[in-house]
Write a protein that holds these residues in place. Structure first.
Motif, mmCIF file in Angstrom:
data_model
loop_
_atom_site.group_PDB
_atom_site.id
_atom_site.type_symbol
_atom_site.label_atom_id
_atom_site.label_comp_id
_atom_site.label_asym_id
_atom_site.label_seq_id
_atom_site.Cartn_x
_atom_site.Cartn_y
_atom_site.Cartn_z
ATOM 1 N N PRO A 18 0.830 -1.209 0.000
ATOM 2 C CA PRO A 18 0.000 0.000 0.000
ATOM 3 C C PRO A 18 0.864 1.259 0.000
ATOM 4 C CG PRO A 18 -0.004 -1.019 2.169
ATOM 5 C CD PRO A 18 0.750 -1.941 1.257
ATOM 6 N N ALA A 19 0.283 2.354 -0.469
ATOM 7 C CA ALA A 19 1.011 3.629 -0.519
ATOM 8 C C ALA A 19 1.384 4.109 0.884
ATOM 9 C CB ALA A 19 0.172 4.678 -1.240
ATOM 10 N N LYS A 20 0.544 3.828 1.856
ATOM 11 C CA LYS A 20 0.793 4.191 3.259
ATOM 12 C C LYS A 20 0.574 2.944 4.104
ATOM 13 C CE LYS A 20 1.168 8.662 2.508
ATOM 14 N NZ LYS A 20 2.417 9.359 2.623
ATOM 15 N N PRO A 21 1.305 2.801 5.222
ATOM 16 C CA PRO A 21 1.200 1.576 6.027
ATOM 17 C C PRO A 21 -0.203 1.242 6.512
ATOM 18 C CG PRO A 21 3.078 2.885 6.739
ATOM 19 C CD PRO A 21 2.314 3.707 5.736
ATOM 20 N N TRP A 22 -1.055 2.227 6.700
ATOM 21 C CA TRP A 22 -2.389 1.985 7.238
ATOM 22 C C TRP A 22 -3.427 1.706 6.140
ATOM 23 C CZ3 TRP A 22 0.270 6.576 7.509
ATOM 24 C CH2 TRP A 22 -0.185 7.601 6.697
ATOM 25 N N LEU A 23 -3.048 1.828 4.864
ATOM 26 C CA LEU A 23 -3.983 1.594 3.770
ATOM 27 C C LEU A 23 -4.049 0.109 3.413
ATOM 28 C CD1 LEU A 23 -3.096 4.617 1.474
ATOM 29 C CD2 LEU A 23 -5.104 4.346 2.922
ATOM 30 N N ARG A 67 0.061 -7.787 1.548
ATOM 31 C CA ARG A 67 1.421 -7.824 2.079
ATOM 32 C C ARG A 67 2.000 -9.238 2.029
ATOM 33 N NH1 ARG A 67 -1.882 -4.215 4.450
ATOM 34 N NH2 ARG A 67 -1.068 -2.126 4.841
ATOM 35 N N GLN A 108 9.339 -3.578 7.555
ATOM 36 C CA GLN A 108 8.981 -3.323 6.159
ATOM 37 C C GLN A 108 8.556 -4.611 5.450
ATOM 38 O OE1 GLN A 108 8.963 -0.334 4.322
ATOM 39 N NE2 GLN A 108 8.067 -1.618 2.742
#
Length: 194
Positions: free
Chosen positions: A27-32, A36, A123
């Motif tokens: 995702p573009a941001k970790p919370w989106l 994974r 990551q």
């Protein structure tokens, strides 16, 4: 003195070579939302192999499904849903059977798949990058498209086709149909009044 041998190369966690049902989507941001890891096609009860060398740091249920984690330094590979056949603290090498694929908790239902993940620290990474023989990518690795080839010179057939108007798109067709229906209803109402 014994020479220090390099670790054995990583392997696919399922054999024979599985199909990749869903690829890695960071995702573009970790919370989106994203994906994974990768989903590999399998069958219930199929042996799950350690893809990398390391130590079992987790083997048990997590959020309703069996999970096995293999750690080597800051790198961890994860496997789910798996019925573990190893215990925490056991050292494994690639091809060691770490458990069996479970249909319970598979997010590929009704099919069964192995979700294989890779983390370096915190990551998430694509686990397919571990493999020496990765699947072929059909998309270019570059972020910008390659320069387009110049168009061929038009011939007389293409010029004639260009003169024919393009068919209307779906939205235009819907507006035309609605307008025609409205005109028809209005005309019908006017005829009834006369």
């Amino acid at each position: 003195m014994n020479p220090i041998l390099p670790p054995p190369p990583p392997v696919w966690p399922l054999q024979p070579l599985p199909a990749v049902i869903r690829g890695f989507e960071l995702p573009a941001k970790p919370w989106l939302p994203g994906h994974r890891g990768v989903d590999l096609a399998g069958r219930p009860g199929q042996p799950v192999l350690a893809a990398t060398a390391g130590t079992i740091t987790y083997a048990g249920p997590l959020a309703g499904r069996g999970v096995v984690t293999i750690s080597a330094g800051s790198r961890r590979t994860t496997y789910e849903p798996v019925v573990p056949s190893v215990a925490v603290g056991v050292t494994v090498t690639p091809t060691t059977v770490i458990g069996h694929l479970s249909a319970a908790g598979s997010h590929c239902a009704p099919a069964t798949c192995l979700h294989w993940g890779l983390l370096a620290g915190r990551q998430y990474l694509n686990p397919l990058t571990l493999l020496p023989n990765r699947p072929v990518r059909l998309l270019p690795l570059a972020t910008s498209p390659p320069p387009a080839a110049p168009p061929p010179p038009p011939d007389s057939v293409e010029i004639e086709r260009a003169a024919v108007p393009a068919p209307p798109d779906h939205r235009t067709a819907t507006v035309i149909i609605a307008a025609t229906a409205a005109i028809t209803l209005t005309a019908g109402a006017l005829i009834k009044r006369e």
